[in-house]
Design an enzyme around this catalytic site. Structure first.
Site, PDB file in Angstrom:
ATOM      1  N   ARG A 137       0.828  -1.221   0.000  1.00 26.16           N
ATOM      2  CA  ARG A 137       0.000   0.000   0.000  1.00 26.16           C
ATOM      3  C   ARG A 137       0.859   1.267   0.000  1.00 26.16           C
ATOM      4  O   ARG A 137       0.458   2.297   0.543  1.00 26.16           O
ATOM      5  CB  ARG A 137      -0.972   0.030   1.173  1.00 26.16           C
ATOM      6  CG  ARG A 137      -1.778  -1.232   1.380  1.00 26.16           C
ATOM      7  CD  ARG A 137      -2.570  -1.611   0.167  1.00 26.16           C
ATOM      8  NE  ARG A 137      -3.282  -2.874   0.371  1.00 26.16           N
ATOM      9  CZ  ARG A 137      -3.953  -3.494  -0.593  1.00 26.16           C
ATOM     10  NH1 ARG A 137      -3.978  -2.995  -1.818  1.00 26.16           N
ATOM     11  NH2 ARG A 137      -4.579  -4.613  -0.351  1.00 26.16           N
ATOM     12  N   GLU A 265      -5.835 -12.380   8.200  1.00 26.34           N
ATOM     13  CA  GLU A 265      -5.499 -12.403   6.770  1.00 26.34           C
ATOM     14  C   GLU A 265      -4.355 -13.378   6.465  1.00 26.34           C
ATOM     15  O   GLU A 265      -3.404 -13.040   5.770  1.00 26.34           O
ATOM     16  CB  GLU A 265      -5.162 -10.984   6.284  1.00 26.34           C
ATOM     17  CG  GLU A 265      -6.349 -10.041   6.435  1.00 26.34           C
ATOM     18  CD  GLU A 265      -6.157  -8.655   5.813  1.00 26.34           C
ATOM     19  OE1 GLU A 265      -5.006  -8.204   5.733  1.00 26.34           O
ATOM     20  OE2 GLU A 265      -7.166  -8.040   5.431  1.00 26.34           O
ATOM     21  N   ASP A 338     -11.844  -1.061   7.956  1.00 18.70           N
ATOM     22  CA  ASP A 338     -10.494  -1.024   7.380  1.00 18.70           C
ATOM     23  C   ASP A 338     -10.190   0.313   6.707  1.00 18.70           C
ATOM     24  O   ASP A 338     -10.132   0.373   5.479  1.00 18.70           O
ATOM     25  CB  ASP A 338     -10.350  -2.171   6.367  1.00 18.70           C
ATOM     26  CG  ASP A 338      -8.910  -2.384   5.965  1.00 18.70           C
ATOM     27  OD1 ASP A 338      -8.030  -1.719   6.534  1.00 18.70           O
ATOM     28  OD2 ASP A 338      -8.670  -3.217   5.065  1.00 18.70           O
ATOM     29  N   GLU A 366      -4.466   4.407   1.018  1.00 13.02           N
ATOM     30  CA  GLU A 366      -4.888   3.165   0.362  1.00 13.02           C
ATOM     31  C   GLU A 366      -6.299   3.289  -0.216  1.00 13.02           C
ATOM     32  O   GLU A 366      -6.549   2.902  -1.351  1.00 13.02           O
ATOM     33  CB  GLU A 366      -4.842   2.008   1.381  1.00 13.02           C
ATOM     34  CG  GLU A 366      -5.410   0.710   0.836  1.00 13.02           C
ATOM     35  CD  GLU A 366      -5.372  -0.440   1.841  1.00 13.02           C
ATOM     36  OE1 GLU A 366      -4.836  -0.263   2.952  1.00 13.02           O
ATOM     37  OE2 GLU A 366      -5.885  -1.522   1.494  1.00 13.02           O
TER      38      GLU A 366
HETATM   39  C1  GCV Z   1      -0.746  -4.826   5.704  1.00 11.36           C
HETATM   40  C2  GCV Z   1      -5.839  -4.071   4.655  1.00 11.36           C
HETATM   41  C3  GCV Z   1      -4.823  -3.816   3.578  1.00 11.36           C
HETATM   42  C4  GCV Z   1      -3.654  -4.769   3.678  1.00 11.36           C
HETATM   43  C5  GCV Z   1      -3.052  -4.621   5.078  1.00 11.36           C
HETATM   44  C6  GCV Z   1      -4.133  -4.950   6.098  1.00 11.36           C
HETATM   45  C7  GCV Z   1      -3.640  -4.769   7.526  1.00 11.36           C
HETATM   46  O1  GCV Z   1      -6.499  -5.267   4.446  1.00 11.36           O
HETATM   47  O2  GCV Z   1      -5.438  -3.916   2.320  1.00 11.36           O
HETATM   48  O3  GCV Z   1      -2.718  -4.442   2.688  1.00 11.36           O
HETATM   49  O4  GCV Z   1      -1.937  -5.440   5.263  1.00 11.36           O
HETATM   50  O5  GCV Z   1      -5.221  -4.088   5.917  1.00 11.36           O
HETATM   51  O6  GCV Z   1      -3.852  -3.697   8.050  1.00 11.36           O
HETATM   52  O7  GCV Z   1      -3.053  -5.683   8.075  1.00 11.36           O
END
Ligand code: GCV
Length: 680
Positions: A137, A265, A338, A366
């Site tokens: 990002r 994730e 998010d 982002e």
């Molecule tokens: C670093 C979102 C972003 C991801 C990020 C994630 C997080 O999903 O798209 O790129 O990962 O947040 O904050 O862990």
């Protein structure tokens, strides 16, 4: 003199030269001499004196005394300053006092008997930088810390120079810590050669009062330590982390601690071994405790088939409240989802009573137009800080809760996901620098207004020379005021053309740049697709989070559950966040939901058009490099805003079945064309 003549004189004085923006808000050169007295010397105090010499404003010689002393009015790295004295309890405190004095001189703010204490003890940037130099990002080039190739671990003079500039910029706004790598962490981060480079970085940051921290992968013991497990209760795993921590502190005695993304994730975590987040965080906290280190444990956790995604972090962490060591801080994004253009605050703020919770804000854009759109984020963060949690009745704002005024947390912290990269101007968009600046200023003082921050930033970033008083007035009227107005409106404008009235996460695919309310390919997790969030059908649109829906409203303190639950009292900015609303529902303003949605999208586009017009008049006051760069980006932002509007309205119109109101600009694009655009 007539005004035209004045303007011409001003322009002659301005001496506008090309600028790549690399100097950020630290462009001022001294206009006079200053004598600096300080009884003790140290690398930090030497920098403080050097900054005074370099940036001093004034025709006559000045005298400044720097002194470390205890004072009941000062806490932590706070300071007191008068016309000729700066005192603080710590060396970084002196440095912050110096930057404040210079900022006041340069922006024309009063300087007398100023006492300032930071809102948070620890004010951190989080870099999502990977060891190969890429940035998750990141929209401003590659990492300034990491690179791939044969010289990946060689520290050059150029590296040291860039890290020094980075440290100076951060210290100038009070940032005192930095997480050097991505939360999606590589286990190699803890390898000896990487730690050696962290030591080199730490040595450069130290005189500026900045500590390094690392994001760590929870399964490192098995991935790089040769252990069979990474179970946090396993004695070998515990020993492995203790030894690793001791190795780190031998290299970096002021190392700050770890940041962990676990069981989120796809990242490993304690739950993989049947343990809780508290088990995992406490094991690391115990290893760090003897050295004064901390663990920032992220609350950004959610499962594919779980409950409403915005409830999951709360349900996971609140039952563990009180079970964490006092050097564990739960790091939560401002909203429960998010980093969307607008979200209500996460109910973890005010929800945890015995465990410190720290905000994670996203400076990198982002979800807000990345390095193309001009979006000043301070108004969004101001809205967040001022939100009422009602934890202890009215006045229990997020600012007070996170600053430790309601519960005296052992540690108070704030983090911002960095927008910095190797681009000459650091942030990709000249105005994105304002978001780095604003984060630092608000981390220092979470009661600062967006207006003040924008005002300071514009003056520090664009001022060349104001000439005489009359010139100053014209510069203010023709440049500062309109640019400030544009900045202050820019976030609401982005909300309007992207996702007004509480809509959220209707971005295309994975890049999170353009619109994709239709995007839901077979096999993709539902909670990663926009239809999960907007829930549009022929009856209406919006996610039902009321008591009869997912009941997310009930996670807040009273009276918020009732306020959010009732369509009539729910703030319209959160309407479709909490409610599935019929297309013909009449809003307070008298318009139907459908018409109001159309007006908001239309207004967003028209506002960007106005930004373009405002900026087109600024060529006289700004160097041509930054002028044309911003002009080009605004043009692209305008095109993107039209795409957002057409994509969303044409797509949702399939469900509403209603016409666009007459006074809304007709679409420029066709829906099927837009549905083909998957990339920006
Ligand atoms: C670093 C979102 C972003 C991801 C990020 C994630 C997080 O999903 O798209 O790129 O990962 O947040 O904050 O862990």
């Amino acid at each position: 003199m007539t005004r035209t003549l004045l303007l011409l004189t001003l322009l002659l004085c301005l001496n506008i030269t090309a600028e790549d923006g690399h100097q950020l808000w630290l462009r001022a050169q001294n206009t006079g001499q200053v004598t600096v007295k300080c009884k003790t010397g140290s690398p930090t105090l030497d920098i403080a004196a050097q900054e005074l010499h370099q940036g001093w404003q004034g025709k006559d010689g000045g005298h400044i005394k720097l002194k470390i002393k205890q004072d009941k009015r000062i806490t932590g790295d706070g300071f007191r300053l008068t016309r000729n004295r700066i005192y603080a309890q710590t060396e970084p405190g002196i440095l912050y006092g110096v930057y404040e004095l210079l900022r006041r001189q340069q922006t024309g703010a009063p300087i007398d008997r100023v006492t300032q204490n930071p809102s948070y003890d620890l004010r951190l940037l989080n870099h999502w930088d990977n060891l190969d130099g890429s940035i998750e990002r990141g929209y401003a080039g590659s990492s300034i810390f990491w690179r791939k190739g044969k010289d990946a671990f060689t520290v050059t003079a150029q590296d040291r120079n860039l890290w020094t500039e980075y440290a100076r910029a951060n210290a100038s706004v009070g940032i005192n810590g930095t997480v050097l790598n991505n939360v999606n962490a590589s286990p190699q981060m803890l390898s000896p050669k990487v730690l050696k480079r962290v030591q080199e970085i730490a040595d450069v940051l130290r005189p500026y009062g900045i500590k390094p921290y690392l994001a760590v992968k929870f399964s490192s013991p098995s991935l790089i330590g040769g252990l069979k497990t990474s179970d946090p209760l396993d004695p070998d795993v515990i020993r492995w982390w203790q030894e690793k921590v001791s190795e780190i502190y031998a290299l970096i005695p002021d190392f700050g601690g770890f940041l962990v993304k676990a069981n989120s994730e796809g990242q490993p975590g304690p739950q993989d071994f049947g343990r809780t987040h508290a088990d995992g965080a406490n094991m690391l906290a115990d290893a760090l405790k003897p050295y004064g280190g901390i663990v920032m444990w992220r609350a950004f956790v959610y499962k594919p088939s779980g409950d409403d995604r915005v409830k999951q972090a709360y349900n996971e962490f609140v039952p563990l409240d009180g079970k964490f060591r006092d050097n564990v801080i739960i790091q939560s994004k401002n909203g429960p989802l998010d980093f969307q253009p607008r979200e209500p605050f996460s109910p973890l703020f005010g929800g945890m009573k015995e465990t410190a919770v720290m905000p994670e804000l996203q400076i990198t854009q982002e979800y807000l137009g990345q390095n193309v759109h001009l979006v000043f984020l301070a108004p969004m963060w101001e809205e967040f800080f001022n939100s009422e949690t009602y934890m202890e009745g009215p006045g229990s704002t997020i600012a007070r809760y996170t600053g430790g005024d309601i519960i005296p947390f052992q540690h108070t912290l704030i983090a911002g996901v960095s927008n910095i990269g190797s681009d000459p101007n650091w942030c990709g968009h000249p105005f994105a620098q304002a978001n780095w600046y604003a984060f630092g200023r608000m981390a220092w003082n979470n009661a600062l207004s967006s207006e003040q921050i924008a005002d300071e930033w514009i003056k520090l970033t664009f001022k060349n020379s104001w000439g005489n008083d009359a010139g100053k007035e014209i510069f203010n009227e023709k440049f500062i005021l309109p640019v400030k107005e544009m900045m202050l409106k820019s976030r609401e404008t982005a909300v309007n053309y992207m996702m007004p009235l509480g809509l959220h996460h209707i971005f295309a695919a994975n890049h999170h740049y353009g619109p994709g309310p239709w995007w839901a390919p077979a096999g993709v997790r539902k909670d990663w697709t926009p239809p999960y969030y907007h829930q549009a059908d022929d009856k209406g649109i919006g996610f039902d989070r009321t008591r009869t829906g997912s009941d997310a409203v009930s996670l807040y303190h009273k009276p918020l559950p009732s306020v959010f639950n009732d369509l009539k009292t729910c703030p319209e900015k959160y309407l479709l966040w909490f409610h599935h609303v019929p297309w013909d529902y009449k809003l307070h303003i008298g318009n139907t939901l459908w018409n109001e949605l159309c007006y908001r999208y239309d207004r967003g586009v028209k506002e960007v058009d106005k930004f373009q017009k405002t900026w087109n008049n600024m060529g006289l006051y700004v160097d041509s490099e930054r002028f044309y760069q911003v002009q080009g980006k605004l043009r692209e932002q305008y095109d993107n805003a039209r795409i957002w509007k057409d994509a969303c309205l044409l797509y949702f119109q399939q469900f509403s079945g209603m016409p666009l109101p007459d006074n809304v600009e007709p679409p420029v694009y066709r829906l099927n064309e837009l549905m083909q655009i998957d990339k920006k």
